[in-house]
Design an enzyme around this catalytic site. Sequence first.
Site, short mmCIF file in Angstrom:
data_model
loop_
_atom_site.label_atom_id
_atom_site.label_comp_id
_atom_site.label_asym_id
_atom_site.label_seq_id
_atom_site.Cartn_x
_atom_site.Cartn_y
_atom_site.Cartn_z
N GLU A 115 0.70 -1.32 -0.22
CA GLU A 115 0.19 0.38 0.11
C GLU A 115 0.73 0.98 0.33
O GLU A 115 0.54 1.66 -0.60
CB GLU A 115 -1.22 -0.24 1.20
CG GLU A 115 -1.93 -1.31 1.38
CD GLU A 115 -2.47 -1.40 1.97
OE1 GLU A 115 -3.76 -1.48 2.10
OE2 GLU A 115 -2.42 -1.44 3.91
N GLU A 135 -3.65 -9.46 3.35
CA GLU A 135 -4.47 -9.18 4.49
C GLU A 135 -5.71 -10.72 4.35
O GLU A 135 -6.04 -11.51 5.97
CB GLU A 135 -5.37 -7.59 5.07
CG GLU A 135 -4.17 -7.01 5.09
CD GLU A 135 -3.44 -6.46 3.77
OE1 GLU A 135 -2.71 -5.64 4.03
OE2 GLU A 135 -3.32 -7.64 3.12
#
Length: 261
Positions: A115, A135
């Site tokens: 990210e 995740e």
Amino acid sequence: MDLKFIKYEKRNHIAYITLNRPERMNALHPPCHIEMDGVWDDFMADKAMWVAIITGAGEKAFSAGNDLRWTAENRGIVTDALRGKGGFAGITARYDITKPIIAAVNGFALGGGFEIALACDIIIAAEHARFGLPEPRVGLMAGAGGVHRLPRHIPLKIAMGMMLTGKHVTAEEAHRWGVVNEVVAMKDLIPTAERWASEIMECSPLSVRASKEAAMNGLGMTTEAAIAKHYDLSTKLFRSKDAVEGPLAFSEKRKPNWTGE
């Protein structure tokens, strides 16, 4: 600046930012986010800084993302005061950084690490680097922009395949899909990022900032609306000394002396 988890250096108009927790694969915990907020504030405020290069310490990881071990050990004590105002690494939820940022990915860029890279403007990757949003494999989601930025960078089905399985992709695969600008040997990673920074700095710093501001702010609009929109830095650019210096230097057949003013 009193930094414990980040290295921050300034040389020749370039800010060098290094995520410095190699013992945790440069995974970030709340104190890191707070430090990064300060680093980005300083980068934006310093008129002598024109480009930033962000990387990770060592050769194993750019960043493994959220420090899950720290989270488990400190469950229940994370307060808003420990959260960075700019999101993960102070950058994923910050949209006022109009100066260009280059990610030099020196290894694993996973979860929040990916990210961070996606929030940068240019990504240079070492040959052994890997990218992914794993995740869901630990009961979480890439909520610091990953689930939104990745489908805007690559074809939707490829992005969904990565996000729903949590699988990694190699540097070459990321380059093929257009996430990465260039893949190089590890020894060439920072020199290549510096080459990109030098090429950027051949341009007017104000022109670069105005271009980034307009491009990023116009992404969610139709072309017609984006062209018609007012951009503060565009107005500043065409009233600037750089806008005079550029054509003058061209006519005089010399390199321009950019000031960013």
